[in-house]
Design a protein around this motif. Structure first.
Motif, short mmCIF file in Angstrom:
data_model
loop_
_atom_site.label_atom_id
_atom_site.label_comp_id
_atom_site.label_asym_id
_atom_site.label_seq_id
_atom_site.Cartn_x
_atom_site.Cartn_y
_atom_site.Cartn_z
N LYS A 45 0.85 -1.18 0.00
CA LYS A 45 0.00 0.00 0.00
C LYS A 45 0.89 1.24 0.00
CE LYS A 45 -3.19 0.35 3.03
NZ LYS A 45 -3.81 0.41 4.37
N LYS A 46 0.45 2.29 -0.66
CA LYS A 46 1.17 3.55 -0.53
C LYS A 46 0.96 4.03 0.90
CE LYS A 46 2.05 7.97 -2.71
NZ LYS A 46 1.72 8.90 -3.82
N TYR A 47 2.05 4.17 1.63
CA TYR A 47 1.94 4.34 3.07
C TYR A 47 2.89 5.43 3.55
CZ TYR A 47 1.84 2.99 8.04
OH TYR A 47 1.69 2.97 9.40
N LYS A 48 2.31 6.43 4.21
CA LYS A 48 3.11 7.50 4.81
C LYS A 48 3.04 7.35 6.32
CE LYS A 48 4.05 12.45 4.52
NZ LYS A 48 4.35 12.66 5.95
N PRO A 49 4.14 6.94 6.96
CA PRO A 49 4.13 6.73 8.41
C PRO A 49 3.80 8.01 9.17
CG PRO A 49 6.11 5.80 7.41
CD PRO A 49 5.46 6.65 6.37
N ILE A 196 20.52 2.22 9.14
CA ILE A 196 20.79 2.83 10.44
C ILE A 196 21.71 4.04 10.29
CG2 ILE A 196 21.90 2.46 12.68
CD1 ILE A 196 21.00 -0.45 12.53
N SER A 197 22.78 3.88 9.50
CA SER A 197 23.79 4.93 9.38
C SER A 197 23.26 6.18 8.70
CB SER A 197 25.01 4.41 8.60
OG SER A 197 25.60 3.33 9.28
N TYR A 198 22.46 5.99 7.63
CA TYR A 198 22.08 7.13 6.79
C TYR A 198 20.66 7.64 7.02
CZ TYR A 198 26.34 5.95 4.26
OH TYR A 198 27.63 5.68 3.93
N TYR A 199 19.78 6.81 7.56
CA TYR A 199 18.38 7.20 7.60
C TYR A 199 17.74 7.22 8.97
CZ TYR A 199 18.99 6.42 2.64
OH TYR A 199 19.45 6.47 1.35
N ARG A 200 18.33 6.54 9.95
CA ARG A 200 17.73 6.46 11.27
C ARG A 200 17.39 7.84 11.84
NH1 ARG A 200 17.23 3.82 16.19
NH2 ARG A 200 17.64 5.19 17.95
N SER A 201 18.28 8.79 11.70
CA SER A 201 18.10 10.12 12.29
C SER A 201 17.45 11.11 11.33
CB SER A 201 19.46 10.68 12.76
OG SER A 201 20.02 9.82 13.73
N GLY A 204 12.77 13.22 8.04
CA GLY A 204 12.14 13.54 6.77
C GLY A 204 12.02 12.32 5.87
N PHE A 205 12.94 11.36 6.05
CA PHE A 205 12.89 10.12 5.30
C PHE A 205 12.07 9.06 6.03
CE2 PHE A 205 14.46 5.86 4.43
CZ PHE A 205 14.39 5.80 3.04
N ILE A 206 12.36 8.87 7.32
CA ILE A 206 11.71 7.81 8.12
C ILE A 206 10.20 7.95 8.12
CG2 ILE A 206 11.39 7.01 10.50
CD1 ILE A 206 13.84 5.85 9.16
N TYR A 207 9.70 9.20 8.03
CA TYR A 207 8.26 9.42 8.03
C TYR A 207 7.77 9.88 6.66
CZ TYR A 207 8.49 8.75 13.03
OH TYR A 207 8.68 8.20 14.27
N SER A 208 8.37 9.31 5.61
CA SER A 208 7.95 9.64 4.25
C SER A 208 7.46 8.40 3.53
CB SER A 208 9.14 10.23 3.47
OG SER A 208 10.07 9.21 3.15
N TYR A 209 6.93 8.58 2.33
CA TYR A 209 6.46 7.45 1.54
C TYR A 209 7.60 6.51 1.13
CZ TYR A 209 1.89 9.71 0.96
OH TYR A 209 0.66 10.27 1.20
N LYS A 210 8.84 7.00 1.17
CA LYS A 210 9.98 6.19 0.76
C LYS A 210 10.40 5.19 1.84
CE LYS A 210 11.99 9.87 -2.11
NZ LYS A 210 13.18 10.73 -2.31
N ALA A 211 9.96 5.41 3.07
CA ALA A 211 10.48 4.61 4.19
C ALA A 211 10.07 3.14 4.11
CB ALA A 211 10.04 5.23 5.51
N LEU A 212 8.80 2.86 3.85
CA LEU A 212 8.34 1.48 3.86
C LEU A 212 9.04 0.62 2.82
CD1 LEU A 212 6.44 -0.79 4.82
CD2 LEU A 212 4.75 0.09 3.18
N PRO A 213 9.06 1.01 1.53
CA PRO A 213 9.76 0.16 0.56
C PRO A 213 11.23 -0.03 0.87
CG PRO A 213 9.09 2.25 -0.44
CD PRO A 213 8.40 2.16 0.88
#
Length: 273
Positions: A45-49, A196-201, A204-213
């Motif tokens: 599903k298209k999912y935005k956390p 973990i290194s590039y996206y954990r913090s 803007g990424f972790i809570y975007s549509y890109k995060a799930l895939p």
């Protein structure tokens, strides 16, 4: 460094070859650049956390394990679960790199009951848009994915084909575990490290549509997705810690949402702990 860059390139790849994969209107797929269809490109599903005040769960977050140990121990227990689902008994007898950890967490790594493969694909046959709740249909099978194979052939004996696809996935998982047992790492492990290194913090990424895939390209996370859809709902202490390390507190909520579709229930609340 080369291994890290290799892992990063897989993580960020956005194109995929054509393997005769079926598309479903209104349903996205995880995009992976690969010459052969060997990694599942899940229908999602298209999912935005969204942020939540509560954490995934308290269990698992208080263990003090390295990234590598959490990743490996998650895979180890998942492999045992896939063994029970397929009815295969292929224990891994030697693991020098993680020998002490396997002894220390022997009790937590036990699979207490025989797993049941309880999936009926009739909903997907009637309404293909529900496919995002059936990740097993994205597993590699006979040069394509299981869904594309069944749709072209027919849905007769679909459960038997599904078990065969899960068994093929189990064998691939065993291969990665053997690699980690021998060398202490694997190519797929570096995908986890990069998350973990590039996206954990990076909220803007972790809570975007890109995060799930992106999260579903991490092997233990994709296994959680698969096992949850096959009635293996409880997260192990290692899986909970792994999700915490990745800072994706919303993933369990996504599992809950797709399970409602699979069980033909209305969405009543989120953050099912």
């Amino acid at each position: 460094m080369k291994k890290i860059l290799y892992g990063c390139s897989i993580l960020l790849a956005s194109s995929c070859a054509n393997f005769g994969l079926e598309t479903v209107d209104g349903v996205e797929r995880v995009k992976i650049s690969q010459k052969k269809y060997v990694k599942p490109q899940f229908y999602i599903k298209k999912y935005k956390p969204t942020k939540a005040k509560r954490s995934i769960a308290s269990v698992g977050e208080d263990i003090n394990l390295s990234n590598k140990k959490v990743y490996f121990l998650s895979l180890w227990k998942q492999y045992k679960q896939f063994n029970t689902i397929t009815g295969v008994s292929e224990p891994i007898k030697f693991c020098p790199q993680f020998h002490d950890d396997l002894l220390t967490f022997k009790d937590q790594l036990k699979v207490k009951r025989k797993s049941q493969f309880n999936i009926d694909f009739k909903d997907v046959v009637l309404n293909s848009s529900t496919i995002s709740s059936y990740p097993v249909l994205a597993l590699p099978y006979k040069g394509t994915d299981l869904y594309s194979y069944l749709k072209v052939k027919n849905w007769n004996d679909s459960k038997e084909h599904a078990i065969a696809a899960v068994d093929q996935h189990r064998k691939k998982l065993k291969s990665e575990i053997n690699t980690m047992c021998d060398y202490g790492n694997s190519n797929d492990y570096y995908i986890f490290e990069n998350m973990i290194s590039y996206y954990r913090s990076n909220e803007g990424f972790i809570y975007s549509y890109k995060a799930l895939p992106s999260a579903l390209k991490v092997a233990p996370v994709s296994n959680i997705f698969l096992l949850n859809s096959m009635n293996q709902a409880s997260l192990s202490v290692f899986e909970s810690n792994l999700l915490s390390k990745m800072n994706i507190p919303w993933f369990k909520n996504y599992l809950y949402e797709v399970s409602l579709i699979r069980n033909n229930k209305d969405k009543r609340f989120v953050l099912k702990d």
